[in-house]
Design a protein around this motif. Structure first.
Motif, PDB file in Angstrom:
ATOM      1  N   GLY A   1      38.777  25.472  67.344  1.00 26.95           N
ATOM      2  CA  GLY A   1      40.026  26.027  67.044  1.00 26.95           C
ATOM      3  C   GLY A   1      40.483  25.639  65.396  1.00 26.95           C
ATOM      4  N   ILE A   2      40.320  24.324  65.104  1.00 25.70           N
ATOM      5  CA  ILE A   2      40.773  23.885  63.973  1.00 25.70           C
ATOM      6  C   ILE A   2      39.801  24.523  62.728  1.00 25.70           C
ATOM      7  N   LEU A   3      38.489  24.423  63.074  1.00 24.69           N
ATOM      8  CA  LEU A   3      37.635  25.131  61.999  1.00 24.69           C
ATOM      9  C   LEU A   3      37.930  26.640  61.940  1.00 24.69           C
ATOM     10  N   THR A   4      38.387  27.320  63.007  1.00 26.04           N
ATOM     11  CA  THR A   4      38.890  28.643  62.864  1.00 26.04           C
ATOM     12  C   THR A   4      40.090  28.748  61.806  1.00 26.04           C
ATOM     13  N   PHE A   5      41.026  27.932  62.067  1.00 25.71           N
ATOM     14  CA  PHE A   5      42.159  27.734  60.933  1.00 25.71           C
ATOM     15  C   PHE A   5      41.516  27.579  59.586  1.00 25.71           C
ATOM     16  N   ILE A   6      40.776  26.557  59.441  1.00 26.03           N
ATOM     17  CA  ILE A   6      40.376  26.407  58.215  1.00 26.03           C
ATOM     18  C   ILE A   6      39.685  27.286  57.490  1.00 26.03           C
ATOM     19  N   GLY A   7      38.439  28.163  58.324  1.00 20.90           N
ATOM     20  CA  GLY A   7      37.902  29.297  57.767  1.00 20.90           C
ATOM     21  C   GLY A   7      38.972  30.153  57.480  1.00 20.90           C
ATOM     22  N   CYS A   8      40.153  30.595  58.183  1.00 21.24           N
ATOM     23  CA  CYS A   8      40.944  31.523  57.635  1.00 21.24           C
ATOM     24  C   CYS A   8      41.677  31.315  56.402  1.00 21.24           C
ATOM     25  N   ILE A   9      42.000  29.785  56.391  1.00 18.50           N
ATOM     26  CA  ILE A   9      42.679  29.383  54.931  1.00 18.50           C
ATOM     27  C   ILE A   9      41.592  29.751  53.977  1.00 18.50           C
ATOM     28  N   LEU A  10      40.345  29.200  53.884  1.00 15.35           N
ATOM     29  CA  LEU A  10      39.485  29.287  53.065  1.00 15.35           C
ATOM     30  C   LEU A  10      38.980  30.923  52.602  1.00 15.35           C
ATOM     31  N   CYS A  11      39.049  31.611  53.538  1.00 16.23           N
ATOM     32  CA  CYS A  11      38.833  33.019  53.372  1.00 16.23           C
ATOM     33  C   CYS A  11      40.114  33.641  52.645  1.00 16.23           C
ATOM     34  N   MET A  12      41.334  33.293  52.909  1.00 15.57           N
ATOM     35  CA  MET A  12      42.314  33.774  52.176  1.00 15.57           C
ATOM     36  C   MET A  12      42.364  33.223  50.454  1.00 15.57           C
ATOM     37  N   TYR A  13      41.777  31.989  50.262  1.00 12.81           N
ATOM     38  CA  TYR A  13      41.555  31.477  49.044  1.00 12.81           C
ATOM     39  C   TYR A  13      40.577  32.343  48.368  1.00 12.81           C
ATOM     40  N   CYS A  14      39.420  32.418  49.202  1.00 17.56           N
ATOM     41  CA  CYS A  14      38.353  33.308  48.473  1.00 17.56           C
ATOM     42  C   CYS A  14      38.915  34.827  48.064  1.00 17.56           C
ATOM     43  N   ILE A  15      39.643  35.488  48.833  1.00 20.26           N
ATOM     44  CA  ILE A  15      40.260  36.518  48.600  1.00 20.26           C
ATOM     45  C   ILE A  15      41.019  36.707  47.453  1.00 20.26           C
ATOM     46  N   TYR A  16      42.206  35.354  47.362  1.00 22.05           N
ATOM     47  CA  TYR A  16      42.962  35.200  46.219  1.00 22.05           C
ATOM     48  C   TYR A  16      42.073  35.064  44.841  1.00 22.05           C
ATOM     49  N   ILE A  17      41.146  34.311  44.980  1.00 16.85           N
ATOM     50  CA  ILE A  17      40.311  34.107  43.746  1.00 16.85           C
ATOM     51  C   ILE A  17      39.301  35.280  43.495  1.00 16.85           C
ATOM     52  N   GLU A  18      39.080  36.150  44.263  1.00 10.66           N
ATOM     53  CA  GLU A  18      38.355  37.542  44.047  1.00 10.66           C
ATOM     54  C   GLU A  18      36.879  37.097  44.352  1.00 10.66           C
ATOM     55  N   THR A  19      36.646  36.467  45.322  1.00 12.23           N
ATOM     56  CA  THR A  19      35.122  36.294  45.576  1.00 12.23           C
ATOM     57  C   THR A  19      34.969  36.698  46.846  1.00 12.23           C
ATOM     58  N   MET A  20      35.019  38.330  47.010  1.00  9.21           N
ATOM     59  CA  MET A  20      34.909  38.894  48.306  1.00  9.21           C
ATOM     60  C   MET A  20      33.721  38.722  49.070  1.00  9.21           C
ATOM     61  N   LEU A  21      32.590  38.524  48.454  1.00 14.05           N
ATOM     62  CA  LEU A  21      31.345  38.249  49.375  1.00 14.05           C
ATOM     63  C   LEU A  21      31.627  37.259  50.213  1.00 14.05           C
ATOM     64  N   VAL A  22      31.938  35.977  49.515  1.00 18.11           N
ATOM     65  CA  VAL A  22      32.324  34.788  50.222  1.00 18.11           C
ATOM     66  C   VAL A  22      33.231  34.919  51.249  1.00 18.11           C
ATOM     67  N   ALA A  23      34.291  35.669  50.982  1.00 15.71           N
ATOM     68  CA  ALA A  23      35.444  35.975  52.002  1.00 15.71           C
ATOM     69  C   ALA A  23      34.887  36.326  53.159  1.00 15.71           C
ATOM     70  N   HIS A  24      34.156  37.438  53.064  1.00 15.17           N
ATOM     71  CA  HIS A  24      33.501  37.955  54.200  1.00 15.17           C
ATOM     72  C   HIS A  24      32.819  37.048  55.243  1.00 15.17           C
ATOM     73  N   TYR A  25      32.110  36.221  54.493  1.00 18.70           N
ATOM     74  CA  TYR A  25      31.227  35.183  55.135  1.00 18.70           C
ATOM     75  C   TYR A  25      32.058  34.271  55.784  1.00 18.70           C
ATOM     76  N   VAL A  26      32.880  33.797  54.963  1.00 19.72           N
ATOM     77  CA  VAL A  26      33.954  32.845  55.683  1.00 19.72           C
ATOM     78  C   VAL A  26      34.575  33.178  56.878  1.00 19.72           C
ATOM     79  N   PHE A  27      35.145  34.709  56.622  1.00 21.66           N
ATOM     80  CA  PHE A  27      35.883  34.944  57.547  1.00 21.66           C
ATOM     81  C   PHE A  27      34.968  35.371  59.195  1.00 21.66           C
ATOM     82  N   ALA A  28      33.830  35.607  58.831  1.00 25.10           N
ATOM     83  CA  ALA A  28      32.909  35.928  59.780  1.00 25.10           C
ATOM     84  C   ALA A  28      32.565  34.527  60.735  1.00 25.10           C
TER      85      ALA A  28
END
Length: 131
Positions: free
Chosen positions: A70-97
């Motif tokens: 559950g904590i890894l899920t939280f961290i993954g969502c936060i990292l995904c949001m950060y990747c979207i913010y810095i516009e690295t969409m491919l990484v954001a997709h993998y992190v969200f998955a």
């Protein structure tokens, strides 16, 4: 598929509720453990209690894994949001998955722990019925 910063943010309420449920499971197991400890110290039914201790120890380990994923899920969502913010969409997709996968694993472990909990309660009921 395009994801926006709101996509991983949608998981936050669900993750929060699941983590609260996991904490409640842990607190319930802690209470059962304390009661068993008192019974162990005061009575001679130590053989029966040893089986329960083994079951509770395993269930506590499962709750630990549920919370960790559950904590890894939280961290993954936060990292995904950060990747979207810095516009690295491919990484954001993998992190969200990855985050979704962790959430599914957490829920599956929760299902396993609930099954074990039900078996333990059935054993208690059978013992009280004299079966």
């Amino acid at each position: 598929m395009d994801i926006t910063i709101n996509t991983p943010a949608l998981l936050f309420p669900a993750i929060s509720l699941v983590m609260l449920a996991y904490t409640n499971r842990f607190l319930a197991l802690a209470s059962v453990t304390r009661n068993l400890h008192d019974r162990y110290k005061s009575r001679e039914e130590k053989v029966i209690i040893h089986g329960q201790i083994k079951s509770i120890r395993f269930r506590l380990k499962l709750v630990q894994y549920m919370q960790a994923f559950g904590i890894l899920t939280f961290i993954g969502c936060i990292l995904c949001m950060y990747c979207i913010y810095i516009e690295t969409m491919l990484v954001a997709h993998y992190v969200f998955a990855f985050s979704l996968l962790c959430f599914v694993i957490s829920l599956l472990i929760s299902l396993w722990e609930i099954q074990l909990s039900n078996k333990a309660l059935e054993m208690q009921l059978s013992d009280m019925e004299g079966l």
